[in-house]
Design a protein around this motif. Structure first.
Motif, short mmCIF file in Angstrom:
data_model
loop_
_atom_site.label_atom_id
_atom_site.label_comp_id
_atom_site.label_asym_id
_atom_site.label_seq_id
_atom_site.Cartn_x
_atom_site.Cartn_y
_atom_site.Cartn_z
N ILE A 43 7.97 9.92 -5.47
CA ILE A 43 9.31 9.43 -5.77
C ILE A 43 9.63 9.82 -7.22
O ILE A 43 8.87 9.48 -8.12
N PRO A 44 10.68 10.58 -7.48
CA PRO A 44 11.00 10.97 -8.86
C PRO A 44 11.30 9.74 -9.72
O PRO A 44 11.73 8.70 -9.22
N GLU A 45 11.08 9.89 -11.02
CA GLU A 45 11.23 8.77 -11.94
C GLU A 45 12.61 8.12 -11.85
O GLU A 45 12.74 6.90 -11.85
N TYR A 46 13.65 8.95 -11.76
CA TYR A 46 15.00 8.40 -11.81
C TYR A 46 15.36 7.62 -10.53
O TYR A 46 16.32 6.85 -10.52
N LEU A 47 14.56 7.82 -9.46
CA LEU A 47 14.84 7.12 -8.20
C LEU A 47 13.94 5.90 -7.97
O LEU A 47 14.17 5.13 -7.04
N ARG A 48 12.93 5.73 -8.80
CA ARG A 48 11.91 4.72 -8.51
C ARG A 48 12.47 3.30 -8.41
O ARG A 48 12.15 2.56 -7.48
N ASN A 49 13.28 2.92 -9.35
CA ASN A 49 13.78 1.54 -9.38
C ASN A 49 14.68 1.23 -8.18
O ASN A 49 14.51 0.21 -7.51
N VAL A 50 15.64 2.11 -7.95
CA VAL A 50 16.56 1.85 -6.84
C VAL A 50 15.85 2.01 -5.50
O VAL A 50 16.18 1.33 -4.52
N PHE A 51 14.86 2.92 -5.45
CA PHE A 51 14.07 3.08 -4.23
C PHE A 51 13.31 1.78 -3.93
O PHE A 51 13.28 1.31 -2.80
N ALA A 52 12.70 1.21 -4.97
CA ALA A 52 11.95 -0.04 -4.80
C ALA A 52 12.86 -1.17 -4.34
O ALA A 52 12.49 -1.99 -3.50
N LEU A 53 14.07 -1.22 -4.90
CA LEU A 53 15.02 -2.26 -4.50
C LEU A 53 15.37 -2.13 -3.02
O LEU A 53 15.32 -3.11 -2.26
N ALA A 54 15.73 -0.92 -2.61
CA ALA A 54 16.07 -0.69 -1.20
C ALA A 54 14.87 -0.98 -0.30
O ALA A 54 15.01 -1.55 0.78
N TYR A 55 13.69 -0.64 -0.78
CA TYR A 55 12.45 -0.84 -0.03
C TYR A 55 12.19 -2.34 0.19
O TYR A 55 11.87 -2.77 1.31
N VAL A 56 12.35 -3.13 -0.87
CA VAL A 56 12.12 -4.58 -0.78
C VAL A 56 13.11 -5.21 0.20
O VAL A 56 12.72 -6.01 1.07
N TRP B 278 -2.32 -4.69 -7.76
CA TRP B 278 -2.79 -3.40 -7.24
C TRP B 278 -3.36 -2.58 -8.39
O TRP B 278 -2.71 -2.43 -9.42
N PRO B 279 -4.58 -2.03 -8.24
CA PRO B 279 -5.20 -1.28 -9.34
C PRO B 279 -4.33 -0.11 -9.81
O PRO B 279 -3.88 0.71 -9.00
N LYS B 280 -4.08 -0.07 -11.10
CA LYS B 280 -3.37 1.04 -11.77
C LYS B 280 -1.96 1.27 -11.23
O LYS B 280 -1.44 2.38 -11.31
N PHE B 281 -1.35 0.24 -10.66
CA PHE B 281 0.04 0.38 -10.23
C PHE B 281 0.94 0.16 -11.44
O PHE B 281 0.88 -0.89 -12.08
N GLU B 282 1.75 1.16 -11.76
CA GLU B 282 2.61 1.08 -12.94
C GLU B 282 3.87 0.29 -12.59
O GLU B 282 4.79 0.81 -11.96
N LYS B 283 3.88 -0.95 -13.02
CA LYS B 283 4.99 -1.83 -12.63
C LYS B 283 5.95 -2.15 -13.78
O LYS B 283 6.94 -2.85 -13.57
N ASP B 284 5.66 -1.64 -15.00
CA ASP B 284 6.46 -2.03 -16.15
C ASP B 284 7.93 -1.64 -16.00
O ASP B 284 8.83 -2.45 -16.20
N ASP B 285 8.16 -0.37 -15.64
CA ASP B 285 9.56 0.07 -15.46
C ASP B 285 10.22 -0.67 -14.31
O ASP B 285 11.41 -1.02 -14.37
N TYR C 177 0.83 -1.21 0.00
CA TYR C 177 0.00 0.00 0.00
C TYR C 177 0.86 1.26 0.00
O TYR C 177 0.63 2.20 -0.78
N LEU C 178 1.86 1.30 0.88
CA LEU C 178 2.71 2.49 0.98
C LEU C 178 3.49 2.73 -0.32
O LEU C 178 3.56 3.86 -0.81
N LEU C 179 4.05 1.67 -0.89
CA LEU C 179 4.82 1.84 -2.13
C LEU C 179 3.92 2.26 -3.28
O LEU C 179 4.28 3.13 -4.08
N ALA C 180 2.72 1.66 -3.35
CA ALA C 180 1.77 2.04 -4.41
C ALA C 180 1.38 3.51 -4.28
O ALA C 180 1.29 4.24 -5.29
N GLN C 181 1.13 3.96 -3.07
CA GLN C 181 0.75 5.37 -2.86
C GLN C 181 1.90 6.31 -3.21
O GLN C 181 1.69 7.36 -3.84
N LEU C 182 3.11 5.95 -2.82
CA LEU C 182 4.27 6.79 -3.14
C LEU C 182 4.45 6.92 -4.64
O LEU C 182 4.77 8.00 -5.15
N PHE C 183 4.22 5.84 -5.36
CA PHE C 183 4.38 5.86 -6.82
C PHE C 183 3.21 6.60 -7.48
O PHE C 183 3.43 7.42 -8.38
#
Length: 626
Positions: A214-227, A256-263, A203-209
């Motif tokens: 979270i800026p686009e350039y940080l999303r992937n590494v942020f998600a990795l650190a988050y996991v 999760w509805p409308k969670f953009e997970k492709d990138d 829920y928290l990650l979906a809301q942040l996205f």
């Protein structure tokens, strides 16, 4: 010096891992074989690398975090609507089939190796998973029919995260004590902590996205650190709950509805590829050849049970009431190679379970590796002759990937579809792609050379590429990108400009990669558009002993030969490299103008009204390309 040596060893392992992935791509074989071979070679055979000595206390955290990322990436692909949308057989294979496999394999392992029942069940769960990384190369090599290809491909994709969940649940049950009220309480606490942290974390990650915090350039590494942080926090709160937490996190985000997970998937797939390449070599290097040899004949019997008892039983139980033929069920029973999830998780759990002193724990890793190597090798080598014997192989890869969405490309796609060939139109023009979809043609909306296309374009059974976009650069990129998969001789480009006298430097560079001209040297977009606009028809003509190709050409003065179907049902495309000898038994599909409308066509004049309409649509496509 020690630091330098360690750096050299680790960088060498990384290089070998990526090299193995490249070799697998080049040879079109499962990468796991090359990774395991390299690991065994540099580890127990040559003694160049001992993971326990080299990595010391870092080995266990490295394996744990690596498996956590792999599980998260796998579970991020489990979309519930996908399970429902791929037919009853696939749904049954990833539910009933999994239970049947686990039951049979667990019983066999229990009796053959006198395992503790809980370890036997864990082993059964480990080897119930196939996976796309081992299935897809076999399908591309064997070319089974559509029924078999679709079932095996989607089973591999969907069962990966489901099998991982099953394995993690069994493991959590084992470490909870496995019996008695106290064990159930511990197991319940593990489930509760994992579900709470996984769902709240999702829920928290979906809301942040979704709120773009979270800026686009940080999303992937942020998600990795988050996991990784959630994995560690979960383990800290409740011992060994982290793997289940990240698995639940991934499944929740996938649905999760409308969670953009492709990138996010693109990044995680690249990271997983890197981790798998290193992890597998490390795990294979830890193998003890003596323990591998000591399991001997019983391990081969267990392999036979997995291949010839558990897999067929799973397929037959899952296909009750389906329209699958007997020979198709046999082929599905043959192809079931084990892969990444089994090898990675078994090695991690073998280390973790060592302290629990359960009978059979020491057999987990060598047995899993025997099952992986045995199923991949035997089924890869035997799939073609078995497919020929059962008569379920396609004569050739007849599917066509069309790059472009203009009206001419649509007309060709409809013709191929009506002739019984698989065809997909791929382009980033939403209006034209939507029109094609409304006409009943399979489509892919997006960039055909993107990571998203690599993940979502199902090209099993496809062997031809028609570059028909109005954008020359896109055509060239697609020719380069798909050349290895299809082969240069099966890639064609449509000419759309007769004037080749003036070429700029970029066009000359593009010509280096240019493939054969689609439909012939003198055929271009203008001629095709002109004929289509003036109601030319797609006609099929049989070439026989009494009606030769020479006679066909004499009888048809205003036609464009598109492709032909030989007596084996294989697609042959007319191009600038097509010879004059068309054998008897061939069907020629051509765009032919009705003689009654001949007066309306200024033969090579592109300036008629109908063509202007098509040219306008094509220009719109080109603007979007630009």
């Amino acid at each position: 010096m020690l630091t330098l040596d360690l750096a050299l060893i680790l960088s060498g392992i990384l290089a070998l891992g990526i090299g193995a992935q490249w070799l697998a791509w080049y040879l079109k074989q499962p990468s796991i074989l090359f990774l395991l071979l390299i690991g065994i070679l540099i580890g127990p055979i040559l003694g160049f690398f001992n993971p326990d000595e080299t990595m010391g206390d870092l080995l266990f955290p490295f394996i744990s975090l690596g498996v956590a990322v792999i599980l998260f990436e796998g579970s991020l692909t489990l979309e519930f609507h996908e399970v429902k949308s791929h037919g009853r057989v696939v749904q049954m294979l990833v539910s009933v089939g999994v239970l049947v496999t686990i039951t049979i394999v667990s019983i066999a392992a229990y009796f053959l190796f006198e395992m503790d029942p809980k370890i036997a069940i864990l082993f059964g769960a480990l080897v119930c998973v196939t996976g796309p990384t081992v299935i897809v190369p076999i399908l591309r090599s064997v070319r089974p029919n559509k029924n078999i290809s679709n079932i095996l491909r989607w089973e591999g994709i969907i069962i990966d995260p489901i099998g991982a969940i099953a394995v993690v649940l069994v493991y959590e049950y084992i470490i909870s004590g496995g019996s008695g009220d106290h064990a159930l309480l511990v197991f319940g606490k593990i489930l509760l902590v994992s579900i709470l942290i996984g769902m709240i974390g999702a829920y928290l990650l979906a809301q942040l996205f979704k709120r773009h915090l979270i800026p686009e350039y940080l999303r992937n590494v942020f998600a990795l650190a988050y996991v990784l942080l959630l994995f560690s926090i979960s383990n800290h709160i409740e011992h060994e709950s982290g793997l289940l937490t990240v698995t639940i996190l991934g499944v929740a985000l996938a649905n999760w509805p409308k969670f953009e997970k492709d990138d996010l998937l693109d990044f995680k797939e690249s990271l997983s590829l890197l981790l798998i390449s290193v992890l597998f070599i490390v795990l294979a290097a830890r193998l003890n050849l003596d323990s591998l040899l000591s399991i001997g004949i019983p391990s081969l019997i267990l392999l036979a049970v997995v291949m010839f008892v558990a897999r067929p039983a799973s397929v037959w139980a899952s296909s009750v009431g389906s329209k699958l033929k007997f020979n198709e069920k046999l082929m599905l029973s043959w192809i079931g190679p084990r892969g990444i999830v089994a090898a990675a998780i078994s090695s991690l759990f073998a280390i973790k379970l060592a302290e629990y002193d359960l009978a059979g724990t020491e057999y987990l890793v060598p047995l899993v590796f025997v099952i992986i190597i045995g199923t991949v090798l035997i089924q890869s080598l035997g799939a073609k002759p078995i497919g020929n014997l059962l008569k379920v192989r396609e004569a050739s890869d007849n599917g066509v990937l069309i790059i472009g969405s203009n009206p001419v490309a649509l007309k060709i796609a409809q013709s191929l579809r009506d002739s019984g060939f698989d065809v997909v139109m791929a382009h980033n023009n939403y209006t034209n792609i939507s029109r094609a979809r409304m006409e009943g043609v399979k489509t892919y909306f997006g960039n055909p050379v993107s990571d998203h296309a690599d993940r979502n374009l199902d090209l099993i059974g496809f062997g031809h590429l028609f570059a028909m976009s109005m954008d020359r650069e896109l055509n060239t990129l697609c020719e380069i990108n798909y050349r290895h998969a299809f082969g240069k001789k099966n890639i064609y480009r449509l000419r759309y400009n007769d004037d080749n006298s003036k070429k700029n430097e970029r066009q000359e560079r593009n010509d280096y990669w240019q493939s054969a001209w689609l439909f012939g040297e003198g055929i271009n977009y203008g001629k095709l558009a002109s004929m289509i606009a003036n109601n030319a028809k797609i006609k099929i003509t049989n070439i026989t002993d009494n009606y030769s190709y020479e006679q066909y050409r004499e009888d048809n003065k205003n036609y464009i030969a598109l492709y032909m179907i030989d007596k084996n049902g294989s697609l042959k495309v007319f191009s600038s490299e097509t010879g004059e000898n068309i054998p008897s038994g061939t069907k020629i599909i051509a765009l032919v103008h009705d003689p009654e409308n001949k007066k309306n066509i200024p033969n090579d004049n592109p300036a008629n009204k109908g063509q202007k309409k098509l040219k306008t649509l094509a220009d719109k496509e080109k603007k979007i390309d630009d």
